[in-house]
Write a protein that holds these residues in place. Sequence first.
Motif, PDB file in Angstrom:
ATOM      1  N   LYS A   1      32.744 -78.266 -24.940  1.00 45.71           N
ATOM      2  CA  LYS A   1      33.460 -77.506 -23.905  1.00 45.71           C
ATOM      3  C   LYS A   1      34.903 -77.363 -24.341  1.00 45.71           C
ATOM      4  CE  LYS A   1      30.476 -79.595 -20.511  1.00 45.71           C
ATOM      5  NZ  LYS A   1      30.035 -80.630 -21.476  1.00 45.71           N
ATOM      6  N   ILE A   2      35.361 -76.115 -24.432  1.00 46.72           N
ATOM      7  CA  ILE A   2      36.737 -75.889 -24.853  1.00 46.72           C
ATOM      8  C   ILE A   2      37.365 -74.801 -24.013  1.00 46.72           C
ATOM      9  CG2 ILE A   2      37.743 -76.187 -27.151  1.00 46.72           C
ATOM     10  CD1 ILE A   2      35.558 -74.126 -28.058  1.00 46.72           C
ATOM     11  N   SER A   3      38.621 -74.983 -23.716  1.00 50.61           N
ATOM     12  CA  SER A   3      39.382 -73.892 -23.124  1.00 50.61           C
ATOM     13  C   SER A   3      40.154 -73.246 -24.270  1.00 50.61           C
ATOM     14  CB  SER A   3      40.353 -74.423 -22.069  1.00 50.61           C
ATOM     15  OG  SER A   3      41.407 -75.099 -22.714  1.00 50.61           O
ATOM     16  N   PRO A   4      40.347 -71.928 -24.190  1.00 51.40           N
ATOM     17  CA  PRO A   4      41.133 -71.259 -25.227  1.00 51.40           C
ATOM     18  C   PRO A   4      42.495 -71.929 -25.433  1.00 51.40           C
ATOM     19  CG  PRO A   4      40.035 -69.649 -23.867  1.00 51.40           C
ATOM     20  CD  PRO A   4      39.785 -70.981 -23.215  1.00 51.40           C
ATOM     21  N   GLN A   5      43.063 -72.503 -24.369  1.00 49.95           N
ATOM     22  CA  GLN A   5      44.361 -73.164 -24.507  1.00 49.95           C
ATOM     23  C   GLN A   5      44.316 -74.316 -25.515  1.00 49.95           C
ATOM     24  OE1 GLN A   5      43.406 -71.798 -21.687  1.00 49.95           O
ATOM     25  NE2 GLN A   5      45.128 -71.142 -20.448  1.00 49.95           N
TER      26      GLN A   5
ATOM     27  N   SER B   1      39.131 -71.556 -17.278  1.00 51.63           N
ATOM     28  CA  SER B   1      37.861 -71.058 -17.781  1.00 51.63           C
ATOM     29  C   SER B   1      37.568 -71.768 -19.092  1.00 51.63           C
ATOM     30  CB  SER B   1      37.963 -69.555 -17.999  1.00 51.63           C
ATOM     31  OG  SER B   1      36.692 -68.968 -17.973  1.00 51.63           O
ATOM     32  N   THR B   2      36.328 -72.180 -19.230  1.00 47.41           N
ATOM     33  CA  THR B   2      35.961 -73.014 -20.371  1.00 47.41           C
ATOM     34  C   THR B   2      34.807 -72.379 -21.127  1.00 47.41           C
ATOM     35  OG1 THR B   2      36.653 -74.952 -19.131  1.00 47.41           O
ATOM     36  CG2 THR B   2      35.200 -75.329 -21.008  1.00 47.41           C
ATOM     37  N   LEU B   3      34.932 -72.362 -22.426  1.00 45.58           N
ATOM     38  CA  LEU B   3      33.827 -71.921 -23.271  1.00 45.58           C
ATOM     39  C   LEU B   3      32.881 -73.091 -23.466  1.00 45.58           C
ATOM     40  CD1 LEU B   3      35.873 -70.043 -25.987  1.00 45.58           C
ATOM     41  CD2 LEU B   3      33.998 -69.018 -24.717  1.00 45.58           C
ATOM     42  N   LYS B   4      31.596 -72.825 -23.315  1.00 47.82           N
ATOM     43  CA  LYS B   4      30.604 -73.872 -23.555  1.00 47.82           C
ATOM     44  C   LYS B   4      29.721 -73.427 -24.707  1.00 47.82           C
ATOM     45  CE  LYS B   4      30.661 -74.833 -18.673  1.00 47.82           C
ATOM     46  NZ  LYS B   4      31.350 -73.545 -18.392  1.00 47.82           N
ATOM     47  N   ILE B   5      29.678 -74.253 -25.746  1.00 50.70           N
ATOM     48  CA  ILE B   5      28.864 -73.901 -26.894  1.00 50.70           C
ATOM     49  C   ILE B   5      28.113 -75.114 -27.406  1.00 50.70           C
ATOM     50  CG2 ILE B   5      29.274 -72.127 -28.640  1.00 50.70           C
ATOM     51  CD1 ILE B   5      31.970 -73.623 -29.145  1.00 50.70           C
TER      52      ILE B   5
ATOM     53  N   ALA C   1      41.199 -69.322 -31.369  1.00 52.70           N
ATOM     54  CA  ALA C   1      42.146 -68.618 -30.528  1.00 52.70           C
ATOM     55  C   ALA C   1      43.378 -68.325 -31.370  1.00 52.70           C
ATOM     56  CB  ALA C   1      42.509 -69.450 -29.304  1.00 52.70           C
TER      57      ALA C   1
ATOM     58  N   SER D   1      39.704 -65.749 -29.525  1.00 47.36           N
ATOM     59  CA  SER D   1      40.131 -65.440 -28.164  1.00 47.36           C
ATOM     60  C   SER D   1      41.644 -65.290 -28.100  1.00 47.36           C
ATOM     61  CB  SER D   1      39.696 -66.565 -27.221  1.00 47.36           C
ATOM     62  OG  SER D   1      40.342 -66.420 -25.971  1.00 47.36           O
TER      63      SER D   1
ATOM     64  N   GLY E   1      42.763 -64.016 -24.955  1.00 48.10           N
ATOM     65  CA  GLY E   1      42.972 -64.094 -23.511  1.00 48.10           C
ATOM     66  C   GLY E   1      43.429 -65.498 -23.147  1.00 48.10           C
ATOM     67  N   MET E   2      44.113 -65.604 -22.036  1.00 55.42           N
ATOM     68  CA  MET E   2      44.584 -66.928 -21.619  1.00 55.42           C
ATOM     69  C   MET E   2      44.165 -67.162 -20.172  1.00 55.42           C
ATOM     70  SD  MET E   2      46.442 -68.811 -23.789  1.00 55.42           S
ATOM     71  CE  MET E   2      48.041 -69.435 -23.248  1.00 55.42           C
TER      72      MET E   2
END
Lengths: 366, 366
Positions: free
Chosen positions: B287-291, A284-288, A302, A277, A279-280
């Motif tokens: 759960k992760i944010s790209p940051q 927004s959170t990725l859930k996996i 990232a 990733s 994008g910033m």
Amino acid sequence: MPEYDQFTGFQVKSPETWTTFHKQKFDAKPFADYDVEIKIECCGVCSSDVHTINGGWGSQHFNDGLSVGHEIVGRALRVGPKVTLIKEGQRVGVGAQSWSCLECRQCKNDNETYCAHQRDTYGAEWPEYPGIISQGGYSSHVRTHEHWVFPIPDELPSHIAAPMLCAGITSYSPLVRNGAGPGKKVGIVGLGGLGHFGVLFGAALGAETWVISRSRSKEEDAKKMGAAGLLATSEKGWNEPHKMTFDLIISTSNNFGEGFDLAAYLSLLDVHGKFVSVGMPEDSTLKISPQQLNGSGCLIGASHLGSRREMLDMFKLAAEKKLHSWVVEVPISEENLSKTLKDLHDNSGAVKYRYCMVDYDKAFGA
Amino acid sequence: MPEYDQFTGFQVKSPETWTTFHKQKFDAKPFADYDVEIKIECCGVCSSDVHTINGGWGSQHFNDGLSVGHEIVGRALRVGPKVTLIKEGQRVGVGAQSWSCLECRQCKNDNETYCAHQRDTYGAEWPEYPGIISQGGYSSHVRTHEHWVFPIPDELPSHIAAPMLCAGITSYSPLVRNGAGPGKKVGIVGLGGLGHFGVLFGAALGAETWVISRSRSKEEDAKKMGAAGLLATSEKGWNEPHKMTFDLIISTSNNFGEGFDLAAYLSLLDVHGKFVSVGMPEDSTLKISPQQLNGSGCLIGASHLGSRREMLDMFKLAAEKKLHSWVVEVPISEENLSKTLKDLHDNSGAVKYRYCMVDYDKAFGA
């Protein structure tokens, strides 16, 4: 007489009034031994500018006002006594980073963007000058340590080179660091400012580069940029024919919430393929679940900008391959900055594919 | 006369009665040209066994009953006419996978665990024999295609080798695939069955290997296994001295929910370092944010078992370095399987560090 030299910029005073720009003077950082003083010609418009001035990325140093803009091209007016990398009079660029310690392991290893002490081109306090805040490229001049000043090849017009300094390098670095080249299949999620560089550089590096977009509306543009094709995620079964065939996906998406089907993207990846990733998102959170990663042993990561070395390599590639950013030029003014940044905030997908503020001489004098 | 040959196993009849084992006969898959028929000597106990029989991983093929167990060591009783990899009479092992297409790009590239058609050693329908369900190692015998049958080196006793066939390879594969070796710093999250192999193999490969655990209660064991040290996440500031110094973290955690501070683990990673999960939680999401990934450009991934080639390499390394799994032997019986699997379910952290069911001759005859 002011304590500091002053430059002029188009500044925002607070997140509450982020759409109002004020042309006004600000204190420049003192000119230091390794600094290059640049008279700015043009500056690309990045979503970071919006996230910063509207407070989306959290509180910022505004003081009396903040100039954003970090895709800066201009002319080196003068260089400090210890500068060796840049010559007076040279056409040069400055990107999104303007400081790091240059002494840690990361810095010494071409990873200065990952230095724990790295500072941004705007809105950051200069470590050596507490209270003085770095100011970006919607300004008359900028002073920057030579490490973050890059010669621009003659082959690239200023407004074409400018967006490469943030959007370009942000896409270029993860491509080269993850082996994009002949025999590799690369996906670029989202065809915007970042994404269009992903396609231009991915194809130029020799990778089979695909755009992954909601619809087919940008398919023709994608192909002109060098894409092998476009996958439209709104089409049923869009990922089926390409499952486990991609080596790398660069995601420029800013929204990993509702409607972002991460599992479908990951299904495209070959064994140990990477979803990176750039994008910033503001929030927004990725859930996996590990199970989603497990079927191919793929990785999610990232990437942050790129090193000085990569910046020079990127410009060399762009010059050699005659890569031209797709740029919409906008004369810089209070009104046009307001309009342009609002536009980017409200409908970034409509920009084709990067705004660049120009006509600095009219705004600031020759 | 039954249509199929029959073996005897300790089987569970349904998720609702997963703690009750029944010693009973089941239909074996027909003996095929590439098959090896193995008389089982012992079988390690894996959390997968619990997740499967209690329904935690979703519905399974139970039919009249299911034998689990996929860390199988025994003797090759006979081999099919096309078998070239295994000799009759040889001591051999079978792990968690027993089938893949062997024809796709993944299979041909030492990535057969990532074959889209891969099947498990138990609970999976044999593609060639619809209706016949694969049965695991809490049984008298197993028939397996030679590709998933591995010679066990003489240096390794059966009960020591058995747990390497799933827990061992699961830790070994991501270590070698991600370059664990001299000059690299590796973290192993959780010192259980998987984790103790992470330490044994990480250290044997020459990497500086640290255990990351809640408390220091297993520190002495960790050091005996070869760990450089232990980081206790319950201690304030535990990650501070190690920030951005790890190349690789293998997480064996089964719980990414409340209390799992992913950001703190990621802070340990050097630029482009990897956090690779080998745990298989029943219902747990990262759960992760790209940051969070952006500061070091780190990557999060998962890994699934390991290839035949890696299995052979792992046994070679274990034999050469005299690596011994830490095993608690348990005589196989209905009662002991019930007790052992309940124990693993209720308090897996207390096992030091792997159960292995033994004394098969008493249960099934010599």
